[in-house]
Design a protein around this motif. Structure first.
Motif, PDB file in Angstrom:
ATOM      1  N   ILE A  93       1.096   4.311  -2.890  1.00 45.89           N
ATOM      2  CA  ILE A  93       1.110   5.757  -2.656  1.00 45.89           C
ATOM      3  C   ILE A  93       2.294   6.400  -3.384  1.00 45.89           C
ATOM      4  O   ILE A  93       2.158   7.446  -4.030  1.00 45.89           O
ATOM      5  CB  ILE A  93       1.163   6.039  -1.147  1.00 45.89           C
ATOM      6  CG1 ILE A  93      -0.150   5.607  -0.497  1.00 45.89           C
ATOM      7  CG2 ILE A  93       1.434   7.511  -0.866  1.00 45.89           C
ATOM      8  CD1 ILE A  93      -0.126   5.630   1.000  1.00 45.89           C
ATOM      9  N   VAL A 116      -6.784   1.857   1.489  1.00 55.35           N
ATOM     10  CA  VAL A 116      -6.091   2.366   0.296  1.00 55.35           C
ATOM     11  C   VAL A 116      -6.607   1.666  -0.952  1.00 55.35           C
ATOM     12  O   VAL A 116      -6.860   2.304  -1.987  1.00 55.35           O
ATOM     13  CB  VAL A 116      -4.569   2.189   0.440  1.00 55.35           C
ATOM     14  CG1 VAL A 116      -3.857   2.476  -0.879  1.00 55.35           C
ATOM     15  CG2 VAL A 116      -4.022   3.107   1.526  1.00 55.35           C
ATOM     16  N   VAL A 161      -8.629   4.739  -2.397  1.00 49.66           N
ATOM     17  CA  VAL A 161      -7.665   5.484  -3.214  1.00 49.66           C
ATOM     18  C   VAL A 161      -7.506   4.853  -4.592  1.00 49.66           C
ATOM     19  O   VAL A 161      -7.609   5.537  -5.623  1.00 49.66           O
ATOM     20  CB  VAL A 161      -6.308   5.568  -2.487  1.00 49.66           C
ATOM     21  CG1 VAL A 161      -5.295   6.328  -3.338  1.00 49.66           C
ATOM     22  CG2 VAL A 161      -6.470   6.241  -1.127  1.00 49.66           C
ATOM     23  N   SER A 182       0.829  -1.200   0.000  1.00 53.96           N
ATOM     24  CA  SER A 182       0.000   0.000   0.000  1.00 53.96           C
ATOM     25  C   SER A 182       0.867   1.254   0.000  1.00 53.96           C
ATOM     26  O   SER A 182       0.523   2.262  -0.625  1.00 53.96           O
ATOM     27  CB  SER A 182      -0.932   0.003   1.211  1.00 53.96           C
ATOM     28  OG  SER A 182      -1.827  -1.094   1.160  1.00 53.96           O
TER      29      SER A 182
END
Length: 761
Positions: free
Chosen positions: A372, A433, A437, A368
């Protein structure tokens, strides 16, 4: 009003199923001290088996339910405990987590083996979708009523079992004081096995009930993660209180239903938030709940790691670069990128060596942080257009810095957490995430600037260029990733050998003692989380660049858990363990499965055999992970110890090296195929310590060990052999008592010698 009632009923039904699943988690944890991450996979297997019995084989629903709930479910839990779980005593928390994660992954692969994921399957509600009653204008199906009634009945029954019965008291005592239970005539193993059988049955029931409510479609990954949502409800009850668990499950179900029903239509991310809500709740509950006191004394576990000196680390780093280059000479062009991908995964795994192996802190979602970093470098680190696009070094550095900052922000509220709670918090972050995201493909506008986080559902990441160094060339990329791993590995070892690393080790062994000696645990935890996140971010960027184009599935929690599992199997306390775990997670088993599939296509007469071997290869990582309970220090530790003893038998060591060199020359000249070279080399590397013990036992094992293996074990003296002076000596030596080796008795004189002696007398 009708809308409110409809979504309230939906929330109560979902919450009821969460409560059933969470109750099984609480039950098994209270009687074994092991948090079962495979709980959702058990629910998934139960749902697939129920579909097979009803839709596949045409069994009546009542009979199928009897088989699934009263035969398959209990047997699954009983087998898990007897074969695996009871062997996890005296192991670290990470080992217990990895074993249950391995079981989860094994069940996922097993379901794909028996039920091909591309074939659609669905389950209908009990008594049909149209059978139900009207409640305040809303239609409530019989299936939904049964879910609520089952949840209430199970909650009341378990509460009475734990609080009002002698059996419940003994179940709680299995973890608290098993020796005291034995003194009172109870069998802790039998009680724990019964609890696992009952917990598995509740998981299977949850899987069968929730599938028709969630849409009816059976998909292994989705169903496993859906039941994982019950983790938040279990933590709401702090893994001990059934009533609080039940209330927490209902709150989760109602919150999700109301979010769907009343969120503004302008919120494009409502669906993603609905899926992520249980993980958000899990993170919040973990932060709010009171934590245990700092552990005072070091826990005696079976994990043992040897940290090499910096000089040895440098030697091995140079050797790694040289070996990778020599292997590169044997590769075809298409295999170079695959090997590069494995090296980038190894860099991500190195973050786990620092964080978990050295500091004892948990992170179940390393990829994760790689996701990012990939998003940051995609938006701010690419220069050029078309085929001339390249990553910039400043963009990569920015991505690493942002990832370190995010790691600190995630760690900041979790600084109070330890062990299992910290593992669950990082898992909640990873699932968040993935769901929020990486699924955000819509366009947003902020301060007049339009952007999307994960544009189009995939991101194209070009190779890095630093001056004359252009990673578009496959060999250059491979060697650059190898050199980076080697440098980071040396840096991690150097860090461990300095004062900072010793403070990390002290915090891992005894946080209370470290705090008492003046160590700032908050600063220490925050710094190691940030360093680990930065390494994971760098590995994630390189992995994305090696892949070329990445989607959200490249970073999901299942991939992170697989990487963690293989790193622990190899030895999470070793840099070489990160290398092995990363390479195997990135490419190893995938290459093996692809090879078997290709063989099946080229040799149709052996298609069944090759497909069977391919499925076994798919399940094998999980089987290896399950076995880590018997070797918690990892396979690297076992090999290190074997080769450490082999240094006393240098002819065997040199002979093995000469054979490998000969095989390499034969492969380089085309006499020997690459696959045969790889298979023979791996076999020699693993079997050489065994060959050394066989050929030169005295040099490898030592005289005392050889003597011990040749003689009867001390506990069998007097049983398998009569008591002798030599036997008494060995017993005294084993017990640490003063012992003198007996002098051999003088031989009896022969008859002629005796006659001559008598004549002289």
């Amino acid at each position: 009003m009708n809308t409110f009632v409809t979504f309230t009923i939906l929330g109560l039904v979902l919450g009821s199923v969460y409560a059933i699943a969470a109750s099984g988690l609480v039950l098994t944890y209270n009687t074994s001290g092991i948090f079962n991450f495979a709980h959702g996979a058990q629910a998934m297997l139960g749902a697939f088996l129920y579909w097979q019995l009803t839709a596949g084989w045409g069994l009546p629903v009542p009979l199928a339910l009897l088989v699934v709930l009263f035969l398959a479910g209990p047997l699954m839990g009983l087998a898990l405990y007897v074969v695996i779980m009871r062997g996890l005593r005296d192991t670290a928390e990470v080992t217990k987590i990895v074993v249950t994660v391995s079981i989860m992954l094994g069940m996922l692969f097993l379901s794909q083996w028996f039920w091909h994921p591309e074939k659609p399957r669905s389950l209908g509600m009990f008594f049909g979708d149209d059978t139900g009653i009207r409640v305040l204008g809303a239609f409530v199906r019989v299936h939904e009523i049964l879910c609520v009634l089952a949840a209430v009945g199970i909650a009341v029954g378990l509460r009475m079992l734990f609080q009002r019965t002698r059996t419940g008291a003994t179940m709680r005592g299995v973890v608290d004081d098993p020796d005291l239970l034995r003194l009172n005539g109870h069998n802790p193993e039998r009680i724990a096995a019964f609890s696992w059988a009952l917990g598995s049955t509740l998981a299977v029931l949850a899987g069968v009930l929730i599938t028709p409510i969630s849409g009816g479609s059976l998909e292994a990954n989705m169903l496993t993660l859906l039941v994982i949502d019950a983790f938040a409800a279990a933590m709401f009850g702090r893994l001990s209180s059934i009533p609080r668990t039940f209330v927490g499950a209902l709150v989760l179900g109602l919150a999700g239903a109301y979010l769907i029903g009343y969120a503004p239509s302008s919120w494009a991310w409502t669906s993603n938030l609905r899926v992520s809500l249980p993980m958000v709740a899990l993170f919040v509950v973990l932060i709010v709940l009171p934590q245990d006191r700092l552990r005072g004394a070091a826990m005696r576990t079976r994990e043992r790691y040897h940290v090499p000196s910096v000089r040895k680390a440098v030697v091995w780093a140079v050797a790694l670069v040289a070996i990778v280059y020599l292997i590169r000479l044997l590769m075809v062009e298409s295999a170079i990128t695959t090997f590069t991908l494995g090296m980038t995964f190894a860099i991500v795994a190195l973050s786990l060596t620092l964080l978990t192996g050295y500091a004892g802190e948990m992170n179940l979602a390393p990829l994760s942080f790689g996701a990012i970093a990939t998003i940051v470098v995609f938006h701010f680190g690419i220069t050029g257009t078309g085929l001339d696009q390249r990553l910039t070094v400043w963009g990569v550095l920015l991505a690493v810095a942002v990832t370190a900052l995010v790691g600190g922000l995630v760690a900041l509220p979790a600084l109070r957490l330890r062990g299992l709670y910290l593992a669950l918090a990082t898992m909640a972050f990873g699932v968040f995430v993935s769901n929020m995201v990486l699924r955000d493909t819509t366009e947003h506008e902020l301060f007049g600037v339009k952007f999307s986080i994960f544009s189009g559902g995939s991101l194209v990441i070009p190779p890095l260029r630093i001056g004359p160094l252009d990673l578009q060339d496959e060999t250059t990329f491979l060697m650059t990733a190898t050199v980076l791993f080697a440098l980071l590995g040396v840096g991690v070892v150097a860090l461990r050998n300095r004062g900072y690393g010793r403070r990390l080790a002290a915090m891992k062994d005894s946080p209370a003692a470290s705090a008492m000696l003046g160590q700032n645990l908050i600063t220490l935890k925050l710094s190691v989380f940030m360093l680990s996140a930065a390494i994971a971010g760098l590995g994630g960027v390189l992995m994305s660049s090696a892949t070329g184009a990445v989607a959200g599935e490249n970073f999901n929690i299942i991939v992170s858990l697989t990487l963690l599992m293989l790193t622990v199997v190899a030895g999470i306390g070793y840099v070489s363990g990160a290398l092995f775990g990363g390479v195997m997670a990135g490419v190893g088993f995938a290459v093996i499965m692809v090879s078997f599939n290709n063989l099946a296509k080229t040799q149709p007469e052996l298609e069944g055999l090759y497909l069977l071997l391919g499925n076994i290869a798919a399940v094998s990582p999980a089987l290896i992970g399950i076995g880590v309970g018997h070797n918690p220090s990892g396979s690297v530790h076992q090999m290190v110890e074997g080769y450490r003893r082999l240094l006393s038998a240098r002819p065997v060591l040199y002979g093995g090296g000469a054979v490998i060199a000969l095989l390499y020359v034969l492969a380089l000249t085309g006499v020997l195929g690459n696959w045969w070279f790889a298979a023979l080399t791996i076999t020699i590397v693993f079997l050489l310590p065994v060959v050394g013990e066989w050929l030169m036992p005295g040099a490898v094992l030592g005289a005392d060990e050889v003597e011990r293996r040749r003689t009867t074990p001390p506990e069998l003296v007097g049983l398998d052999e009569p008591y002798t002076a030599e036997g008494r000596y060995r017993l005294d030596r084993e017990l640490g008592l003063p012992a003198a080796r007996p002098t051999p008795a003088a031989p009896e004189p022969s008859a002629s010698v005796a006659k001559e002696l008598s004549a002289h007398v």
